[in-house]
Write a protein that holds these residues in place. Structure first.
Motif, PDB file in Angstrom:
ATOM      1  N   LYS A  91      -8.862  -5.444  -9.892  1.00 29.20           N
ATOM      2  CA  LYS A  91      -9.767  -4.585  -9.136  1.00 29.20           C
ATOM      3  C   LYS A  91      -9.002  -4.076  -7.919  1.00 29.20           C
ATOM      4  O   LYS A  91      -8.230  -4.809  -7.306  1.00 29.20           O
ATOM      5  N   TYR A  92      -9.251  -2.825  -7.554  1.00 25.39           N
ATOM      6  CA  TYR A  92      -8.627  -2.271  -6.357  1.00 25.39           C
ATOM      7  C   TYR A  92      -9.335  -2.775  -5.108  1.00 25.39           C
ATOM      8  O   TYR A  92     -10.555  -2.906  -5.088  1.00 25.39           O
ATOM      9  N   VAL A  93      -8.557  -3.039  -4.076  1.00 18.41           N
ATOM     10  CA  VAL A  93      -9.087  -3.274  -2.747  1.00 18.41           C
ATOM     11  C   VAL A  93      -9.068  -1.917  -2.065  1.00 18.41           C
ATOM     12  O   VAL A  93      -8.047  -1.232  -2.059  1.00 18.41           O
ATOM     13  N   LYS A  94     -10.201  -1.524  -1.507  1.00 17.06           N
ATOM     14  CA  LYS A  94     -10.312  -0.187  -0.912  1.00 17.06           C
ATOM     15  C   LYS A  94     -10.412  -0.277   0.596  1.00 17.06           C
ATOM     16  O   LYS A  94     -10.883  -1.279   1.142  1.00 17.06           O
ATOM     17  N   ASP A  95      -9.983   0.793   1.258  1.00 15.84           N
ATOM     18  CA  ASP A  95     -10.055   0.829   2.715  1.00 15.84           C
ATOM     19  C   ASP A  95     -11.428   1.322   3.163  1.00 15.84           C
ATOM     20  O   ASP A  95     -12.334   1.510   2.346  1.00 15.84           O
ATOM     21  N   LEU A  96     -11.584   1.546   4.446  1.00 16.45           N
ATOM     22  CA  LEU A  96     -12.886   1.925   4.992  1.00 16.45           C
ATOM     23  C   LEU A  96     -13.394   3.258   4.460  1.00 16.45           C
ATOM     24  O   LEU A  96     -14.590   3.492   4.401  1.00 16.45           O
ATOM     25  N   GLU A  97     -12.471   4.139   4.067  1.00 18.59           N
ATOM     26  CA  GLU A  97     -12.866   5.440   3.512  1.00 18.59           C
ATOM     27  C   GLU A  97     -12.961   5.397   1.985  1.00 18.59           C
ATOM     28  O   GLU A  97     -13.020   6.424   1.335  1.00 18.59           O
TER      29      GLU A  97
ATOM     30  N   LYS B 143     -11.487  -8.248   4.370  1.00 23.06           N
ATOM     31  CA  LYS B 143     -12.871  -7.775   4.198  1.00 23.06           C
ATOM     32  C   LYS B 143     -13.325  -7.970   2.755  1.00 23.06           C
ATOM     33  O   LYS B 143     -14.459  -8.390   2.502  1.00 23.06           O
ATOM     34  N   TYR B 144     -12.445  -7.674   1.802  1.00 27.17           N
ATOM     35  CA  TYR B 144     -12.770  -7.857   0.382  1.00 27.17           C
ATOM     36  C   TYR B 144     -13.145  -9.320   0.112  1.00 27.17           C
ATOM     37  O   TYR B 144     -14.150  -9.601  -0.538  1.00 27.17           O
ATOM     38  N   VAL B 145     -12.348 -10.236   0.645  1.00 28.79           N
ATOM     39  CA  VAL B 145     -12.619 -11.670   0.434  1.00 28.79           C
ATOM     40  C   VAL B 145     -13.919 -12.063   1.123  1.00 28.79           C
ATOM     41  O   VAL B 145     -14.754 -12.765   0.549  1.00 28.79           O
ATOM     42  N   LYS B 146     -14.121 -11.614   2.369  1.00 33.80           N
ATOM     43  CA  LYS B 146     -15.336 -11.970   3.112  1.00 33.80           C
ATOM     44  C   LYS B 146     -16.600 -11.491   2.404  1.00 33.80           C
ATOM     45  O   LYS B 146     -17.639 -12.137   2.477  1.00 33.80           O
ATOM     46  N   ASN B 147     -16.501 -10.358   1.712  1.00 31.01           N
ATOM     47  CA  ASN B 147     -17.667  -9.788   1.036  1.00 31.01           C
ATOM     48  C   ASN B 147     -17.770 -10.181  -0.436  1.00 31.01           C
ATOM     49  O   ASN B 147     -18.702  -9.739  -1.112  1.00 31.01           O
ATOM     50  N   HIS B 148     -16.840 -10.975  -0.918  1.00 30.11           N
ATOM     51  CA  HIS B 148     -16.841 -11.353  -2.330  1.00 30.11           C
ATOM     52  C   HIS B 148     -17.990 -12.326  -2.616  1.00 30.11           C
ATOM     53  O   HIS B 148     -18.271 -13.215  -1.799  1.00 30.11           O
ATOM     54  N   TYR B 149     -18.631 -12.139  -3.744  1.00 30.54           N
ATOM     55  CA  TYR B 149     -19.769 -13.011  -4.078  1.00 30.54           C
ATOM     56  C   TYR B 149     -19.346 -14.472  -4.281  1.00 30.54           C
ATOM     57  O   TYR B 149     -20.171 -15.374  -4.198  1.00 30.54           O
TER      58      TYR B 149
END
Length: 181
Positions: free
Chosen positions: A23-29, A101-107
């Motif tokens: 899965k791609y990690v995406k930036d704020l935009e 951020k990706y890790v913090k928001n991961h289920y």
């Protein structure tokens, strides 16, 4: 020859991505960073990270993959190995907050123990907060070194470092790179 190989790689990369569960990690935009990730169970020997986190066999980690095609396309005109290394270091550094951020928001945030990657581009990784751990299995280490040969050739790298595990605990990642909400 190298530009031809890069063109082939550009063509095959989407196919690889579709089969790899990455899965791609995406930036704020919502633009794709140079990280592609997937959850994995660690299968190596237990290791203690510098912050005291112990990674055991079967711990859940987020495996990070650098998007090498993206990097090579951006570095195509850069000929100096030193400049390439500095450029890659800064690309990774800029992407680390999005990874946090990706890790913090991961289920599965509470289950993830840290992140892991395997690379021969480990110069500067300690300054980014990674622990560099030698791959103890010589057969696996040689296999990874062979799989990195094409990228090293295309990258024109005269330095062929041995591949290493890069680890960072989840707490180190979030504390160092976590964006305040």
């Amino acid at each position: 020859m190298k530009s031809y190989l890069l063109g082939v790689w550009n063509t095959l990369d989407p196919l690889y991505y579709s089969f790899s569960r990455l899965k791609y990690v995406k930036d704020l935009e919502k633009n794709r960073t140079l990280f592609r990730v997937r959850l994995t169970r660690y299968k190596g020997r237990s290791t203690v990270l510098k912050d005291g986190t112990v990674i055991h066999k079967n711990d859940l980690l987020l495996k990070i993959h650098l998007h090498n095609v993206k990097i090579m396309n951006e570095l195509y005109a850069v000929t100096s190995d030193t400049r390439r290394a500095v450029y890659i270091y800064h690309m990774v550094k800029r992407a680390m907050p999005m990874l946090a951020k990706y890790v913090k928001n991961h289920y599965r945030y509470n289950d993830i123990k840290g992140i892991i990657g395997i690379t021969s581009l480990h110069n500067g990784s300690k300054r980014l907060g990674f622990d560099n751990i030698t791959i103890p299995n010589p057969v696996y280490r040689t296999y990874k070194q062979m799989t990195f040969t094409p990228i090293n050739y295309i990258a024109s790298s005269s330095r062929h470092e041995e591949p290493m595990y890069l680890f960072m605990s989840k707490d180190e990642l979030v504390n160092r790179y976590g964006l305040e909400d």
